[in-house]
Design a protein around this motif. Structure first.
Motif, mmCIF file in Angstrom:
data_model
loop_
_atom_site.group_PDB
_atom_site.id
_atom_site.type_symbol
_atom_site.label_atom_id
_atom_site.label_comp_id
_atom_site.label_asym_id
_atom_site.label_seq_id
_atom_site.Cartn_x
_atom_site.Cartn_y
_atom_site.Cartn_z
ATOM 1 N N GLY A 93 0.826 -1.205 0.000
ATOM 2 C CA GLY A 93 0.000 0.000 0.000
ATOM 3 C C GLY A 93 0.859 1.252 0.000
ATOM 4 N N ARG A 94 0.492 2.211 0.803
ATOM 5 C CA ARG A 94 1.219 3.497 0.880
ATOM 6 C C ARG A 94 2.318 3.485 1.937
ATOM 7 N N CYS A 95 2.521 2.342 2.595
ATOM 8 C CA CYS A 95 3.603 2.183 3.585
ATOM 9 C C CYS A 95 3.517 3.191 4.726
ATOM 10 N N THR A 96 2.333 3.378 5.255
ATOM 11 C CA THR A 96 2.160 4.313 6.360
ATOM 12 C C THR A 96 2.572 3.708 7.696
ATOM 13 N N GLY A 97 2.760 2.396 7.738
ATOM 14 C CA GLY A 97 3.133 1.730 8.980
ATOM 15 C C GLY A 97 1.970 1.529 9.932
ATOM 16 N N LYS A 98 0.753 1.737 9.448
ATOM 17 C CA LYS A 98 -0.431 1.613 10.298
ATOM 18 C C LYS A 98 -1.483 0.707 9.652
ATOM 19 N N PRO A 99 -1.171 -0.596 9.469
ATOM 20 C CA PRO A 99 -2.183 -1.468 8.880
ATOM 21 C C PRO A 99 -3.391 -1.595 9.806
ATOM 22 N N SER A 100 -4.558 -1.696 9.209
ATOM 23 C CA SER A 100 -5.781 -1.812 9.997
ATOM 24 C C SER A 100 -6.663 -2.884 9.370
ATOM 25 N N PHE A 101 -6.726 -4.013 10.035
ATOM 26 C CA PHE A 101 -7.541 -5.121 9.557
ATOM 27 C C PHE A 101 -8.682 -5.310 10.548
ATOM 28 N N GLN A 102 -9.755 -4.578 10.358
ATOM 29 C CA GLN A 102 -10.861 -4.646 11.296
ATOM 30 C C GLN A 102 -12.166 -4.909 10.553
ATOM 31 N N GLY A 103 -13.067 -5.590 11.226
ATOM 32 C CA GLY A 103 -14.390 -5.821 10.666
ATOM 33 C C GLY A 103 -14.505 -7.067 9.807
ATOM 34 N N PHE A 104 -13.466 -7.905 9.776
ATOM 35 C CA PHE A 104 -13.537 -9.142 9.008
ATOM 36 C C PHE A 104 -12.549 -10.147 9.582
ATOM 37 N N SER A 105 -12.730 -11.401 9.235
ATOM 38 C CA SER A 105 -11.789 -12.475 9.557
ATOM 39 C C SER A 105 -11.619 -13.340 8.328
ATOM 40 N N LEU A 106 -10.454 -13.922 8.193
ATOM 41 C CA LEU A 106 -10.229 -14.937 7.169
ATOM 42 C C LEU A 106 -10.419 -16.283 7.856
ATOM 43 N N SER A 107 -11.167 -17.169 7.219
ATOM 44 C CA SER A 107 -11.497 -18.453 7.817
ATOM 45 C C SER A 107 -10.871 -19.581 7.002
ATOM 46 N N ILE A 108 -10.224 -20.499 7.705
ATOM 47 C CA ILE A 108 -9.629 -21.672 7.053
ATOM 48 C C ILE A 108 -10.290 -22.916 7.626
ATOM 49 N N THR A 109 -10.851 -23.733 6.739
ATOM 50 C CA THR A 109 -11.428 -25.018 7.145
ATOM 51 C C THR A 109 -10.461 -26.116 6.745
ATOM 52 N N VAL A 110 -10.116 -26.979 7.701
ATOM 53 C CA VAL A 110 -9.212 -28.103 7.457
ATOM 54 C C VAL A 110 -9.954 -29.390 7.782
ATOM 55 N N PHE A 111 -9.354 -30.514 7.440
ATOM 56 C CA PHE A 111 -10.056 -31.785 7.574
ATOM 57 C C PHE A 111 -9.599 -32.632 8.747
ATOM 58 N N SER A 112 -8.719 -32.080 9.608
ATOM 59 C CA SER A 112 -8.316 -32.849 10.780
ATOM 60 C C SER A 112 -8.009 -31.911 11.943
ATOM 61 N N GLU A 113 -8.202 -32.427 13.136
ATOM 62 C CA GLU A 113 -7.897 -31.644 14.332
ATOM 63 C C GLU A 113 -6.407 -31.340 14.451
ATOM 64 N N TRP A 153 -7.950 -14.438 12.056
ATOM 65 C CA TRP A 153 -8.161 -15.732 11.422
ATOM 66 C C TRP A 153 -9.082 -16.580 12.277
ATOM 67 N N MET A 154 -9.919 -17.361 11.604
ATOM 68 C CA MET A 154 -10.730 -18.385 12.261
ATOM 69 C C MET A 154 -10.295 -19.731 11.682
ATOM 70 N N ILE A 155 -9.941 -20.642 12.548
ATOM 71 C CA ILE A 155 -9.512 -21.976 12.131
ATOM 72 C C ILE A 155 -10.598 -22.968 12.561
ATOM 73 N N LEU A 156 -11.011 -23.790 11.620
ATOM 74 C CA LEU A 156 -12.140 -24.680 11.827
ATOM 75 C C LEU A 156 -11.793 -26.063 11.283
ATOM 76 N N ALA A 157 -11.944 -27.083 12.115
ATOM 77 C CA ALA A 157 -11.809 -28.463 11.636
ATOM 78 C C ALA A 157 -13.190 -28.958 11.232
ATOM 79 N N ALA A 158 -13.289 -29.497 10.029
ATOM 80 C CA ALA A 158 -14.571 -30.005 9.538
ATOM 81 C C ALA A 158 -15.009 -31.202 10.387
#
Length: 159
Positions: A93-113, A153-158
């Motif tokens: 981005g513009r390299c402001t040094g102030k990343p803001s990741f708010q209001g969302f999550s990335l979710s990963i579903t895997v097949f084992s605990e 991040w949200m991690i989820l085992a199917a």
């Protein structure tokens, strides 16, 4: 990236980033790391097995009209990486040094605990656990963690 038209007059966009047709849309997250994109890409490669599929630095920009004089030429203008079947795009981005990741999550579903445990612990390294991995009514292992870059991040085992 290019556009082709098939026999039924549908446009198809193709390139290194994505391929889709008129009625088949693709939603892809685009993360701005404000100067830490290289570090984030390497972290996700090691922690999640991410595959870097594209990388362009500001100094490689072919369009002078898009020049960004306040950003070092070595910073990442655009990148994409794959985690499983999903493509995520990222930039410094513009390299402001102030990343803001708010209001969302990335979710990963895997097949084992054990795989859920492995990914969760890797993302938690240098980050902050929001909800420890535990059994829920919808998963044998579910947890939430904010990584060292501030991405949730949200991690989820199917089941």
């Amino acid at each position: 990236m290019g556009v082709t038209v098939n026999q039924t007059n549908e446009k198809t966009i193709t390139g290194n980033i994505m391929s889709t047709t008129k009625n088949n849309r693709v939603l892809q997250p685009y993360l701005f790391f404000d100067g830490r994109c290289d570090e984030a890409l390497e972290f996700y490669r090691q922690a999640l097995g991410a595959e870097i599929t594209a990388l362009m630095r500001y100094k490689e920009n072919p369009d002078p009209a898009m020049a960004c004089s306040e950003v070092s030429g070595d910073k990442v203008m655009h990148s994409s990486f794959r985690i499983g079947e999903t493509t995520v795009m990222a930039s410094d981005g513009r390299c402001t040094g102030k990343p803001s990741f708010q209001g969302f999550s990335l979710s990963i579903t895997v097949f084992s605990e054990p795989e859920a445990d492995k990914l969760f612990n890797a993302l938690a390294n240098g980050g902050q656990v929001q909800m420890p991995l535990a059994r829920t009514f919808f998963s044998p292992r579910f947890g939430m963690v904010v990584d060292r870059f501030g991405v949730c991040w949200m991690i989820l085992a199917a089941q």
